[in-house]
Design a protein around this motif. Structure first.
Motif, short mmCIF file in Angstrom:
data_model
loop_
_atom_site.label_atom_id
_atom_site.label_comp_id
_atom_site.label_asym_id
_atom_site.label_seq_id
_atom_site.Cartn_x
_atom_site.Cartn_y
_atom_site.Cartn_z
N ARG A 6 107.00 68.07 83.18
CA ARG A 6 105.95 68.94 82.67
C ARG A 6 105.00 68.14 81.79
O ARG A 6 105.32 67.04 81.32
N HIS A 35 110.31 71.73 89.83
CA HIS A 35 111.19 72.54 88.99
C HIS A 35 112.54 71.84 88.79
O HIS A 35 113.26 72.16 87.86
N ASN A 67 110.14 75.84 82.80
CA ASN A 67 110.73 76.03 84.11
C ASN A 67 110.64 74.76 84.97
O ASN A 67 111.24 74.70 86.04
N ARG A 103 106.94 78.33 77.25
CA ARG A 103 108.07 78.95 77.95
C ARG A 103 107.90 78.81 79.46
O ARG A 103 108.89 78.57 80.19
N TRP A 104 106.67 78.94 79.96
CA TRP A 104 106.43 78.81 81.40
C TRP A 104 106.66 77.36 81.85
O TRP A 104 107.28 77.11 82.89
N GLU A 156 103.38 79.60 91.96
CA GLU A 156 102.47 79.14 90.92
C GLU A 156 101.01 79.39 91.31
O GLU A 156 100.18 79.75 90.48
N ALA A 168 103.69 81.26 75.06
CA ALA A 168 103.85 81.71 76.45
C ALA A 168 103.76 80.54 77.42
O ALA A 168 104.56 80.44 78.37
N MET A 169 102.80 79.64 77.21
CA MET A 169 102.65 78.49 78.11
C MET A 169 103.83 77.54 77.99
O MET A 169 104.28 76.95 78.98
N THR A 173 100.33 83.05 90.90
CA THR A 173 100.22 83.34 89.47
C THR A 173 98.88 82.89 88.91
O THR A 173 98.26 83.59 88.10
#
Length: 260
Positions: free
Chosen positions: A218, A66, A214, A210-211, A131, A207-208, A134
């Motif tokens: 990535r 992160h 974080n 935006r996730w 994670e 949605a992915m 989730t």
């Protein structure tokens, strides 16, 4: 930890106790292209200490993904200085014996305080506990949603085939093949699934994205992921309705025409 420039500490050089090794993030923070042999000054309550940079190592993640890799400086503690944390590499097949030996050695030097230890891989895994949870929750609810959707598709397939029983019988009398009947009954379901894919794909991508924002490091969301998901969704839908469609296509047309 690969060396990018200079060298790492050597046990054969006593002068290395007054030197440091930095990472690439520290090199960028110091804004210099030739850090070797330059000096760093440490200021604390005991005064100041000056160290000479002897090497630069490539960045590695020592915190959660992160966060971006932050500047890091390595230095050797004096031989007689107390150390609060030790990192020990042990053989995987000798974990228990190694821990017993470490605790026994600890007790010889420290009678009052216990030895507290942890495994590095477990500490790293805890960085991504949220994670993992989730992922489990998302997988469970996705499986439940697919199951409920399949039940709905199956019920709809039963209803539609019952409504079109006579039509199927007439088409078979006129020479329609089983494959043509199956295509006739499945075409409508494929269209509905295709519309659902067109609606869900942009929402899933947003949605992915935006996730993933974080994370400092990535992956990119590739277009083929949605293509594979689309084919899987269509395949699941076809498997769900194919049984009922095949059953309707195999019925004797005489019985179909006599049905009320």
């Amino acid at each position: 930890m690969p060396i990018k420039a200079g060298r790492f500490f050597s046990k054969d050089r006593l002068a290395d106790s007054t030197t440091v090794v930095i990472n690439e993030a520290a090199l960028h923070a110091f804004n210099t292209n030739s850090p070797l042999d330059q000096e760093l000054t440490e200021v604390d309550v005991n005064g100041t200490k000056t160290y000479k940079i002897i090497g630069v190592i490539k960045d590695f993640n020592y915190e959660s993904l992160h966060r971006q890799v932050r500047p890091l400086v390595f230095h050797l503690s004096p031989v007689r200085q107390a150390t609060s944390i030790l990192t020990i590499r042990i053989q995987p097949n000798a974990t228990k014996n190694a821990i017993d030996y470490i605790e026994e050695t600890w007790q010889r030097f420290e009678k009052t305080d216990q030895c507290h230890y942890s495994f590095l891989d477990e500490r790293l895994a805890r960085l991504y506990e949220s994670e993992q949870k989730t992922s489990i929750i998302a997988t469970s609810f996705s499986a439940l949603a697919i199951f409920i959707a399949c039940l709905g598709l199956f019920g709809l397939a039963v209803f539609i085939t019952e409504q079109r029983t006579k039509e199927i019988g007439i088409r078979k009398v006129l020479g329609a093949s089983i494959a043509e009947i199956l295509f006739l009954l499945s075409r409508q379901f494929i269209g509905w699934v295709a519309i659902a894919i067109l609606i869900a794909s942009p929402i899933a991508w947003y949605a992915m994205s935006r996730w993933l924002d974080n994370f400092a490091y990535r992956v990119a969301i590739s277009w083929w992921v949605f293509v594979v998901a689309a084919f899987l969704a269509i395949g699941i839908a076809l498997l769900t309705v194919s049984f009922q469609s095949l059953k309707a296509a195999l019925v004797n047309p005489v019985k179909s025409l006599r049905s009320e």
